[in-house]
Design an enzyme around this catalytic site. Structure first.
Site, PDB file in Angstrom:
ATOM      1  N   SER A 123      -6.088  -8.537   3.169  1.00  0.00           N
ATOM      2  CA  SER A 123      -4.881  -9.196   3.057  1.00  0.00           C
ATOM      3  C   SER A 123      -4.981 -10.451   2.732  1.00  0.00           C
ATOM      4  CB  SER A 123      -4.111  -8.926   4.254  1.00  0.00           C
ATOM      5  OG  SER A 123      -3.853  -7.663   4.577  1.00  0.00           O
ATOM      6  N   HIS A 144      -5.883  -5.534  -3.241  1.00  0.00           N
ATOM      7  CA  HIS A 144      -4.981  -5.416  -2.211  1.00  0.00           C
ATOM      8  C   HIS A 144      -3.836  -4.590  -2.245  1.00  0.00           C
ATOM      9  CE1 HIS A 144      -2.188  -7.723   0.557  1.00  0.00           C
ATOM     10  NE2 HIS A 144      -2.935  -6.535   1.276  1.00  0.00           N
ATOM     11  N   GLU A 156      -2.414  -5.924  -5.676  1.00  0.00           N
ATOM     12  CA  GLU A 156      -2.916  -7.264  -6.074  1.00  0.00           C
ATOM     13  C   GLU A 156      -4.387  -7.096  -6.527  1.00  0.00           C
ATOM     14  OE1 GLU A 156       0.189 -10.129  -3.499  1.00  0.00           O
ATOM     15  OE2 GLU A 156      -1.491  -9.247  -2.564  1.00  0.00           O
ATOM     16  N   ASN A 195       1.932 -11.459   0.613  1.00  0.00           N
ATOM     17  CA  ASN A 195       1.666 -12.141   1.878  1.00  0.00           C
ATOM     18  C   ASN A 195       2.348 -13.454   2.298  1.00  0.00           C
ATOM     19  OD1 ASN A 195       1.215  -9.811   3.236  1.00  0.00           O
ATOM     20  ND2 ASN A 195      -0.897 -10.064   3.244  1.00  0.00           N
TER      21      ASN A 195
HETATM   22  N1  CAA Z   1       2.505   7.479   4.637  1.00  0.00           N
HETATM   23  C1  CAA Z   1       2.690   8.312   3.494  1.00  0.00           C
HETATM   24  N2  CAA Z   1       3.854   8.328   3.190  1.00  0.00           N
HETATM   25  C2  CAA Z   1       4.940   7.863   3.987  1.00  0.00           C
HETATM   26  C3  CAA Z   1       4.808   7.354   5.113  1.00  0.00           C
HETATM   27  C4  CAA Z   1       3.527   7.047   5.531  1.00  0.00           C
HETATM   28  N3  CAA Z   1       3.227   6.330   6.820  1.00  0.00           N
HETATM   29  N4  CAA Z   1       6.055   7.033   5.742  1.00  0.00           N
HETATM   30  C5  CAA Z   1       6.855   7.425   4.580  1.00  0.00           C
HETATM   31  N5  CAA Z   1       6.035   7.879   3.506  1.00  0.00           N
HETATM   32  C6  CAA Z   1       6.803   8.654   2.572  1.00  0.00           C
HETATM   33  C7  CAA Z   1       7.628   9.923   2.809  1.00  0.00           C
HETATM   34  O1  CAA Z   1       6.899  11.005   2.799  1.00  0.00           O
HETATM   35  C8  CAA Z   1       8.668   9.863   1.699  1.00  0.00           C
HETATM   36  O2  CAA Z   1       8.048  10.283   0.570  1.00  0.00           O
HETATM   37  P1  CAA Z   1       8.812  11.207  -0.696  1.00  0.00           P
HETATM   38  O3  CAA Z   1      10.118  10.404  -0.815  1.00  0.00           O
HETATM   39  O4  CAA Z   1       8.260  11.119  -1.751  1.00  0.00           O
HETATM   40  O5  CAA Z   1       9.111  12.218   0.028  1.00  0.00           O
HETATM   41  C9  CAA Z   1       9.006   8.428   1.413  1.00  0.00           C
HETATM   42  O6  CAA Z   1       7.698   7.778   1.822  1.00  0.00           O
HETATM   43  C10 CAA Z   1      10.168   8.012   2.380  1.00  0.00           C
HETATM   44  O7  CAA Z   1       9.898   8.459   3.697  1.00  0.00           O
HETATM   45  P2  CAA Z   1      10.996   8.420   4.706  1.00  0.00           P
HETATM   46  O8  CAA Z   1      12.398   8.940   3.931  1.00  0.00           O
HETATM   47  O9  CAA Z   1      10.538   9.217   5.764  1.00  0.00           O
HETATM   48  O10 CAA Z   1      11.234   6.758   5.156  1.00  0.00           O
HETATM   49  P3  CAA Z   1      12.011   5.627   4.706  1.00  0.00           P
HETATM   50  O11 CAA Z   1      12.824   5.844   3.359  1.00  0.00           O
HETATM   51  O12 CAA Z   1      12.474   4.985   5.690  1.00  0.00           O
HETATM   52  O13 CAA Z   1      10.835   4.844   3.943  1.00  0.00           O
HETATM   53  C11 CAA Z   1       8.851   3.492   3.902  1.00  0.00           C
HETATM   54  C12 CAA Z   1       9.364   4.545   4.879  1.00  0.00           C
HETATM   55  C13 CAA Z   1       8.372   3.947   2.775  1.00  0.00           C
HETATM   56  C14 CAA Z   1       7.779   3.014   5.041  1.00  0.00           C
HETATM   57  C15 CAA Z   1       9.873   2.687   3.857  1.00  0.00           C
HETATM   58  O14 CAA Z   1      10.596   1.777   4.892  1.00  0.00           O
HETATM   59  C16 CAA Z   1       9.540   1.137   3.149  1.00  0.00           C
HETATM   60  O15 CAA Z   1       9.195   0.842   2.053  1.00  0.00           O
HETATM   61  N6  CAA Z   1       9.156  -0.071   4.014  1.00  0.00           N
HETATM   62  C17 CAA Z   1       8.607  -1.281   3.580  1.00  0.00           C
HETATM   63  C18 CAA Z   1       7.033  -1.151   3.555  1.00  0.00           C
HETATM   64  C19 CAA Z   1       6.691  -2.427   3.166  1.00  0.00           C
HETATM   65  O16 CAA Z   1       7.264  -3.357   3.080  1.00  0.00           O
HETATM   66  N7  CAA Z   1       5.361  -2.492   2.938  1.00  0.00           N
HETATM   67  C20 CAA Z   1       4.431  -3.438   2.565  1.00  0.00           C
HETATM   68  C21 CAA Z   1       3.900  -4.154   3.889  1.00  0.00           C
HETATM   69  S1  CAA Z   1       2.873  -5.683   3.595  1.00  0.00           S
HETATM   70  C22 CAA Z   1       1.390  -5.047   3.522  1.00  0.00           C
HETATM   71  O17 CAA Z   1       1.178  -3.965   3.454  1.00  0.00           O
HETATM   72  C23 CAA Z   1       0.386  -6.346   3.307  1.00  0.00           C
HETATM   73  C24 CAA Z   1      -0.536  -6.453   4.066  1.00  0.00           C
HETATM   74  O18 CAA Z   1      -1.502  -7.084   3.873  1.00  0.00           O
HETATM   75  C25 CAA Z   1      -0.369  -6.394   5.337  1.00  0.00           C
END
Ligand code: CAA
Length: 290
Positions: A123, A144, A156, A195
């Site tokens: 990251s 990334h 990325e 990030n």
């Molecule tokens: N693993 C795999 N798939 C997942 C999952 C997981 N942990 N959580 C949710 N999903 C999938 C579900 O299976 C569902 O898929 P379908 O629509 O195809 O059936 C979809 O995501 C939506 O899931 P939910 O309806 O259960 O939940 P939600 O609508 O609340 O979505 C979320 C969950 C996708 C996590 C959403 O809240 C989200 O996009 N959150 C923001 C995530 C984000 O910002 N990520 C970037 C983080 S920064 C980073 O990663 C960088 C770093 O370097 C740290």
């Protein structure tokens, strides 16, 4: 699958990010070997694949045959040599510790064929810090992914000063081929694109919380219901891991000496208590076992 010369992918690290990156590649048709030193993490990753694929079929999001093919494409092993020996691309997704990555890239350089590209999912550690551990710096770059990697589309790709343009382009094309939306960074920059933006949001959210202005639940509500983000910064830290927020803060502080980069007291407290978010069942919020 259409990227010339890429058939076998090795993912090192089967934790939060690694197992999902591996599965993305397996679903796209690549032969994937995913490795980790922890038997427990590998077992969890294997169980995840066995649960996730049938769920996709049951939801009508994947054909039964495609799920079976994806399952057949992914293999978990503790043996790094077995995992990497015939890899065309390695994607490293281990803990965010530079000394660990240096040791690993040195090993990979010795195990992998000459043509293998060594990418890091780090990251915040730019690949120019890792590439000197190898005799192939031109084949090292950042790739990334975002958490959860099966869902988040962005990747990325960083074309570091030591990276050959065609190597960065190949990784960019690979990201596209596994259904992602890649962006190419032509300069190494701390935190890449996402990030940097996220850190600004987290920093301000944490500051407001530390000042006692509002609870973290209410700060999350504000970000979700006014800005339209899918989750607020505190719930997102629970998803990406409070241990990661701690490492990033400490590493940045060590590098810059700027005390504003130090992790906030609540992050330190949660790190010490092992309240690391979803992965330990408790972070800012509670995650009862399913
Ligand atoms: N693993 C795999 N798939 C997942 C999952 C997981 N942990 N959580 C949710 N999903 C999938 C579900 O299976 C569902 O898929 P379908 O629509 O195809 O059936 C979809 O995501 C939506 O899931 P939910 O309806 O259960 O939940 P939600 O609508 O609340 O979505 C979320 C969950 C996708 C996590 C959403 O809240 C989200 O996009 N959150 C923001 C995530 C984000 O910002 N990520 C970037 C983080 S920064 C980073 O990663 C960088 C770093 O370097 C740290």
């Amino acid at each position: 699958m259409a990227i010339a010369g890429i058939n076998n992918i090795c993912v090192v690290g089967a934790g939060n990010m690694g197992h999902q990156i591996a599965l993305c590649c397996a679903i796209a048709g690549y032969k994937v070997k995913c490795t980790d030193i922890s038997r427990e993490i590998l077992t969890k990753a294997d169980e995840f694949v066995n649960t996730y694929l049938p769920q996709r079929v049951a939801k009508g999001k994947m054909a039964e045959e495609a799920a079976q093919q994806a399952r057949a494409n992914i293999f978990f092993t503790r043996d790094l040599e077995e995992a990497a020996v015939d890899a065309d691309v390695v994607i490293e997704a281990v803990l965010e510790k530079l000394d660990l990555k240096l040791k690993l890239f040195d090993q990979l350089d010795k195990i992998c064929p000459e043509h293998t590209i060594l990418a890091t999912n780090s990251s915040f550690i730019v690949s120019s810090k890792i590439a000197p551990a190898t005799k192939r710096p031109e084949k090292v770059c950042n790739m990334h992914f975002f958490n959860p990697a099966l869902v988040m589309k962005l990747v990325e790709v960083v074309n570091g000063p030591h990276t050959a343009d065609e190597v960065a382009q190949k990784i960019f094309d690979l990201a596209k081929d596994i259904g992602k939306i890649p962006v190419m960074l032509q300069k190494e920059i701390y935190g890449f694109l996402v990030n940097r933006i996220l850190a600004a949001i987290n920093h301000e959210a944490m500051h407001i919380y530390d000042m006692g202005v509002a609870s973290y639940e209410d700060i999350d509500k504000a970000v979700v219901h006014a800005l339209g983000h899918p989750m607020g910064p505190f719930r997102l830290m629970d998803l990406t891991g409070i241990d990661l927020s701690y490492y990033i803060g400490m590493e940045r502080y060590r590098e810059t000496g700027d005390p504003t980069h130090k992790p906030s007291p609540i992050i330190v407290e949660k790190y010490v208590k092992k309240e690391w978010g979803q992965k330990t069942g408790k972070g800012f919020y509670d995650y009862p076992p399913k």
